[in-house]
Motif scaffolding. Sequence first.
Motif, mmCIF file in Angstrom:
data_model
loop_
_atom_site.group_PDB
_atom_site.id
_atom_site.type_symbol
_atom_site.label_atom_id
_atom_site.label_comp_id
_atom_site.label_asym_id
_atom_site.label_seq_id
_atom_site.Cartn_x
_atom_site.Cartn_y
_atom_site.Cartn_z
ATOM 1 N N PHE A 229 25.336 60.728 32.194
ATOM 2 C CA PHE A 229 25.309 59.472 31.458
ATOM 3 C C PHE A 229 24.223 58.606 32.086
ATOM 4 O O PHE A 229 24.151 58.474 33.316
ATOM 5 N N CYS A 230 23.381 58.004 31.256
ATOM 6 C CA CYS A 230 22.274 57.194 31.755
ATOM 7 C C CYS A 230 22.263 55.839 31.058
ATOM 8 O O CYS A 230 22.643 55.723 29.887
ATOM 9 N N VAL A 231 21.825 54.834 31.779
ATOM 10 C CA VAL A 231 21.646 53.516 31.188
ATOM 11 C C VAL A 231 20.558 52.793 31.969
ATOM 12 O O VAL A 231 20.464 52.913 33.188
ATOM 13 N N GLN B 91 22.021 57.028 36.640
ATOM 14 C CA GLN B 91 22.335 58.377 36.173
ATOM 15 C C GLN B 91 23.607 58.863 36.869
ATOM 16 O O GLN B 91 23.646 58.955 38.096
ATOM 17 N N ALA B 92 24.643 59.138 36.074
ATOM 18 C CA ALA B 92 25.923 59.578 36.626
ATOM 19 C C ALA B 92 26.282 60.947 36.029
ATOM 20 O O ALA B 92 26.343 61.114 34.818
ATOM 21 N N LEU B 93 26.497 61.930 36.917
ATOM 22 C CA LEU B 93 26.783 63.298 36.480
ATOM 23 C C LEU B 93 28.117 63.377 35.759
ATOM 24 O O LEU B 93 29.145 62.883 36.251
ATOM 25 N N ILE C 285 33.328 61.501 35.600
ATOM 26 C CA ILE C 285 32.004 61.450 36.223
ATOM 27 C C ILE C 285 32.164 61.440 37.742
ATOM 28 O O ILE C 285 33.239 61.144 38.265
ATOM 29 N N CYS C 286 31.083 61.781 38.433
ATOM 30 C CA CYS C 286 31.100 61.761 39.891
ATOM 31 C C CYS C 286 31.246 60.324 40.390
ATOM 32 O O CYS C 286 30.880 59.369 39.691
ATOM 33 N N ASP C 287 31.762 60.190 41.606
ATOM 34 C CA ASP C 287 31.904 58.846 42.165
ATOM 35 C C ASP C 287 30.599 58.359 42.810
ATOM 36 O O ASP C 287 30.516 57.234 43.267
ATOM 37 N N TRP C 288 29.570 59.216 42.850
ATOM 38 C CA TRP C 288 28.249 58.794 43.289
ATOM 39 C C TRP C 288 27.326 58.729 42.071
ATOM 40 O O TRP C 288 27.639 59.282 41.014
ATOM 41 N N HIS C 289 26.222 58.043 42.201
ATOM 42 C CA HIS C 289 25.230 58.061 41.124
ATOM 43 C C HIS C 289 23.845 57.910 41.739
ATOM 44 O O HIS C 289 23.674 57.442 42.876
ATOM 45 N N ILE C 290 22.850 58.336 40.972
ATOM 46 C CA ILE C 290 21.454 58.252 41.406
ATOM 47 C C ILE C 290 20.751 57.275 40.469
ATOM 48 O O ILE C 290 20.953 57.327 39.249
ATOM 49 N N PHE D 77 26.752 50.679 36.098
ATOM 50 C CA PHE D 77 27.601 51.809 36.476
ATOM 51 C C PHE D 77 29.033 51.591 35.994
ATOM 52 O O PHE D 77 29.711 52.531 35.561
ATOM 53 N N THR D 78 29.490 50.345 36.032
ATOM 54 C CA THR D 78 30.819 50.028 35.491
ATOM 55 C C THR D 78 30.865 50.340 33.996
ATOM 56 O O THR D 78 31.860 50.893 33.494
ATOM 57 N N SER D 79 29.782 50.033 33.283
ATOM 58 C CA SER D 79 29.713 50.346 31.843
ATOM 59 C C SER D 79 29.780 51.849 31.613
ATOM 60 O O SER D 79 30.430 52.320 30.669
ATOM 61 N N ILE D 80 29.109 52.621 32.472
ATOM 62 C CA ILE D 80 29.148 54.079 32.350
ATOM 63 C C ILE D 80 30.572 54.588 32.583
ATOM 64 O O ILE D 80 31.060 55.463 31.847
ATOM 65 N N LYS D 81 31.227 54.055 33.596
ATOM 66 C CA LYS D 81 32.617 54.487 33.867
ATOM 67 C C LYS D 81 33.525 54.172 32.685
ATOM 68 O O LYS D 81 34.366 54.993 32.313
ATOM 69 N N ASN D 82 33.341 53.018 32.099
ATOM 70 C CA ASN D 82 34.152 52.653 30.935
ATOM 71 C C ASN D 82 33.848 53.559 29.754
ATOM 72 O O ASN D 82 34.764 53.973 29.009
ATOM 73 N N LYS D 83 32.577 53.886 29.557
ATOM 74 C CA LYS D 83 32.188 54.782 28.462
ATOM 75 C C LYS D 83 32.770 56.174 28.674
ATOM 76 O O LYS D 83 33.276 56.795 27.725
ATOM 77 N N ALA D 84 32.703 56.659 29.918
ATOM 78 C CA ALA D 84 33.256 57.976 30.226
ATOM 79 C C ALA D 84 34.758 58.000 29.959
ATOM 80 O O ALA D 84 35.291 58.969 29.378
ATOM 81 N N LYS D 85 35.460 56.950 30.354
ATOM 82 C CA LYS D 85 36.907 56.865 30.137
ATOM 83 C C LYS D 85 37.219 56.853 28.643
ATOM 84 O O LYS D 85 38.144 57.521 28.167
#
Length: 259
Positions: free
Chosen positions: A208-210, A254-256, A233-238, A219-227
């Motif tokens: 997931f990328c933003v 970028q979150a795997l 998703i991984c708890d780390w991100h690049i 990153f919070t938005s990505i976690k919400n989208k994944a949920k």
Amino acid sequence: MEKFFSIGDAAKECGMTTETLRHYDRIGLVSPEIKDKFTKYRYYSADDLVKLKTIKMLKVMSIPLDEIKRLLSMDDLQKVTDTFSRFEKEVQTKIQQLNEGLEYMRRVKGIYEDLVSISEKHDDGYIYKQYFPERKMLIAPPEEKLCAANLWRYHDLFYSFLGEQANCFTFSDKAFLFETDKEQLAAECINYNENCRNIVVMPAGEYFCVISNAKNDAFTSIKNKAKELGKAICDWHIDEIIITGILKWKYCIQALILE
């Protein structure tokens, strides 16, 4: 009969302006062969034109006028030869610096072109999926923080702490942050030493990328989208650091996505 050139014709012949020729006359660099007492008109000989063209050539190589004046006044061939040898070394150094600067500009231009392409495809704040192959990241010591100075010398920063292993590494032109419970600068390795302890592997897969200025909120938005999509998703991100202008940047988080 010897041919003489008016100041306008001499300037045109040498690719200079008439004001430049007047300036050279005032400072005693090149004075015209003939200067009419009454009209003050200047007339240049063929020899004067040779001097002017020589000056123009040396000026192109950034040789100062006072140095050129000394050269033109020399009547010792060995001194002339030694002076040209010194000029040659100085020019070679400038050429090397210009080539290095040109190569840097080309790399930066390529990065900006890539960023323009990314920006055209994805608005800030829009979450999208993108596949990345496996990437090897060299992680910088935690005391090295993201700042303009470190971005300016990005590769030098990583080479500086590699020591004897530095010759084993080359990097892409991209800059990253590796985020776990702390934030660390990271460089994407093209070549590397497998025994280096500071290498972290970014697995191949969909991420997931933003793109955002506020990476924590992103990153919070990505976690919400994944949920929302029932994905883990991984708890780390690049975070790829995207240069948006001189001393300005934002991030592509970028979150795997876990299978």
